[in-house]
Each structure stands twice: as C-alpha cells, then as structure tokens.
Design a protein around this motif. Structure first.
Motif, mmCIF file in Angstrom:
data_model
loop_
_atom_site.group_PDB
_atom_site.id
_atom_site.type_symbol
_atom_site.label_atom_id
_atom_site.label_comp_id
_atom_site.label_asym_id
_atom_site.label_seq_id
_atom_site.Cartn_x
_atom_site.Cartn_y
_atom_site.Cartn_z
ATOM 1 N N ASP A 98 -1.862 9.955 0.362
ATOM 2 C CA ASP A 98 -1.463 9.555 1.886
ATOM 3 C C ASP A 98 -2.016 8.142 1.992
ATOM 4 N N PRO A 99 -1.099 7.344 2.726
ATOM 5 C CA PRO A 99 -1.173 6.029 2.848
ATOM 6 C C PRO A 99 -1.920 5.584 4.201
ATOM 7 N N TRP A 100 -2.112 6.530 5.192
ATOM 8 C CA TRP A 100 -2.453 5.850 6.619
ATOM 9 C C TRP A 100 -3.824 5.211 6.571
ATOM 10 N N HIS A 132 0.921 -1.408 0.033
ATOM 11 C CA HIS A 132 -0.021 0.046 -0.179
ATOM 12 C C HIS A 132 0.851 1.329 0.050
ATOM 13 N N THR A 133 2.035 1.142 0.978
ATOM 14 C CA THR A 133 2.504 2.597 1.104
ATOM 15 C C THR A 133 3.475 2.868 -0.341
ATOM 16 N N ILE A 179 -3.362 1.631 5.776
ATOM 17 C CA ILE A 179 -2.144 0.968 6.503
ATOM 18 C C ILE A 179 -2.468 0.641 7.873
ATOM 19 N N HIS A 194 1.036 4.512 -2.815
ATOM 20 C CA HIS A 194 0.899 5.860 -2.040
ATOM 21 C C HIS A 194 2.086 6.804 -2.415
ATOM 22 N N GLN A 195 3.192 5.991 -2.136
ATOM 23 C CA GLN A 195 4.603 7.066 -2.527
ATOM 24 C C GLN A 195 4.581 7.300 -3.880
ATOM 25 N N ILE A 238 8.618 5.693 3.739
ATOM 26 C CA ILE A 238 7.838 4.912 4.323
ATOM 27 C C ILE A 238 8.021 3.497 4.072
ATOM 28 N N PRO A 239 7.922 3.119 2.702
ATOM 29 C CA PRO A 239 8.186 1.679 2.552
ATOM 30 C C PRO A 239 9.472 1.143 2.986
#
Length: 308
Positions: free
Chosen positions: A137-139, A127-128, A142, A131-132, A160-161
């Motif tokens: 926004d990945p929040w 997911h992140t 996740i 989104h990256q 984040i990944p």
C-alpha cells in the motif's frame, strides 16, 4: 540486501544471515540422514550395497552443475538488470528536479509552485513504483506529496505510477501554457518523464516474465534425484564418511537452486533482494534538498548487515 565486508575464512563458515542455509536445511538434513542410514546399513551388512562405478554419478553431477550455473546466471542477470533500471530512475529523478529548478522561472509564485509540484510528483512516483513491485500500500508514503484531488483520482487508477506520470506531463503543459518555461526546453524536461516510464515498463517486464517454470522444474527434479542416489553410489568407497559428502553436495546443489530462486525476484523482501526502500529514501532526500527544504526523513541504514 546484505551489506557487509568480506569476513575472514573462519567466520565464513558460521555466517547465517544472508545465506540460504535456513531455506535448504530440510533438504540437507534429509539427504544427510539418508546418507547416514545407508552408511550404517553398509557398515553392518557389507554386502548389502555392491560397489558401483562413480562414472555415471560424475557425469550426472557435471550436467546438473551446468544447468544450475546457467540458471544462476539467468537469475543474476534479472537482478542486475533490475538494479540498473533503479539506478536510471534515480538519475532521471534527480535530473528532472535539477532542470525544473534551473529552467522554470522562479521569480513568481506560480514558478515556485511548479517546482514543488513536479518534484513532489517525482518523489511520489518513486514510492508508488516500489509499492507496486512489492504489492504493498503506497498511500502512507505519498499522501503528503499530493493534493486531495490527486489522491481521489489515483485511488481509482489501476496503475498508480503511470497515473502520476500523466500528472507530471500535465504539469509540464501548464508550465508551457503559462510561459513559465521556454518552449524549446519542454522536450528536455519531458524526456526524463519518458525515461521514467521506460524504467517502470522494464521493471514490470522483469516482474511479469519469470524464468520458465518447466526449466526450474527440470533442475529441481534432477537435483533431488542426484542427491537421493548419491549415498548409494559412494557408500562402498566412502563408508561412514558418506553423510558428510552427502551434506556438502546437497548444500551446494540445493543452495544454488534457492539462491537462484531469490535472485530471479529482485523486487521482494528476501535477504538478497534489492534495497528499494533505501534507494527510494535517498531519492526523496535528494529531491527535497533540491527544493531547499530541510525537514526530510533520515536515510535508511543497514541493520544487522541488512538493508531493505
């Protein structure tokens, strides 16, 4: 990404969704109107535009076609490379989940927690990364798979990944220290984490290294120049049909240019970009099934022949 069967020859001319017609319509309209104006002037004032040989136009058209073809191939190579990388990510995500369940001892509570922890981190990584690449926004996707301490540390991370991959490495180290997995099997599990890092780096390379701007500028300038002088060169021989030929040529050249522009950024949300949402959801469902869970989201299906 557009997903549809090949239409018949008649419907092919009227399909808008997934084509680049709307993107290049202003250019087509301008060149067509220019061709119509030149044709009308030639009709009422036959001597206004002398008859030119079409050899220079033909030569320039061949050169421009080669440039556009090369750029289109380069853009498609980027798109296909991105698709292959995400295919590899799916493979390594499933393999890590499968080996985690198979090799980490599950006859105690710590082993089951380790299974869940690794698989949840893998889902969060997918997911992140999406989104990256899409700068979103990945929040929301996740937070249900991570601990509160994880979320606090990830919010401070610039990548984040990559931070999630570090958490996966730490979890493997915990499994080794607690004797939940054989020392000889740790490298096999860690190899999938390393491969996922390679996929991330490849996607970042594709996103961060566009086709050189000077090359794109040269192709676009040449396409505009060619389409601008085209009606003046063919009006003496084509007469009132000039606008039709101008529209066809403008659609071809500007359409190729617009399509190349879409394909060179494969991680976006355009009609022809990769369906990262669908691929991530598929991986999420597969990994949750590996844990034996039954409460998972529905697969993302195509809507109006488009899947994101």
């Amino acid at each position: 990404m557009i997903v549809r069967n090949k239409p018949n020859a008649f419907r092919l001319f009227f399909i808008i969704r997934g084509s680049v017609v709307l993107r290049v319509f202003p250019q087509i309209a301008f060149i067509t109107l220019l061709g119509a104006a030149v044709a009308l002037f030639q009709y009422y004032y036959p001597l206004l535009f002398p008859s030119f040989t079409l050899a220079p136009l033909a030569l320039l058209g061949v050169v421009l076609s080669l440039f556009l073809g090369f750029r289109n191939n380069a853009s498609y190579d980027r798109w296909w490379e991105a698709r292959k990388q995400w295919g590899q990510l799916i493979v390594h995500s499933r393999s890590l989940a499968r080996q985690s369940v198979s090799y980490i001892h599950c006859n105690e509570k710590a082993g089951k927690k380790a299974h869940q922890r690794l698989i949840y981190l893998t889902i969060a990584f997918n997911h992140t990364l999406r989104h990256q690449l899409r700068k979103s926004d990945p929040w929301e996707d996740i937070e249900k798979y991570l601990k509160q301490d994880d979320l606090l540390s990830l919010r401070k991370s610039h990548n984040i990944p990559d931070a999630l991959l570090r958490l996966m490495g730490k979890q493997l180290a915990i499994c080794r220290d607690k004797k939940l997995v054989s020392e000889f099997l740790i490298p096999s599990l860690d190899q999938h984490v390393t491969k996922m890092a390679e996929v991330q780096a490849a996607c970042e390379r594709i996103q961060g290294t566009p086709i050189p701007f000077a090359y794109m500028l040269l192709v676009q300038r040449t396409a505009y120049l060619y389409c601008f002088i085209l009606p003046f060169g063919i009006v003496a021989s084509q007469g009132l049909v000039t606008p039709l030929f101008c529209a066809i040529v403008a659609y071809t050249f500007f359409g190729f240019d617009a399509l190349s522009e879409e394909l060179q950024e494969p991680f976006g949300l355009s009609a022809n970009d990769l369906a990262l949402n669908a691929m991530t959801r598929t991986t999420e469902i597969n990994l949750l099934e590996t844990l034996g869970e039954t409460d998972f989201p529905e697969p993302i299906e195509a809507k109006n022949h488009r899947i994101e």
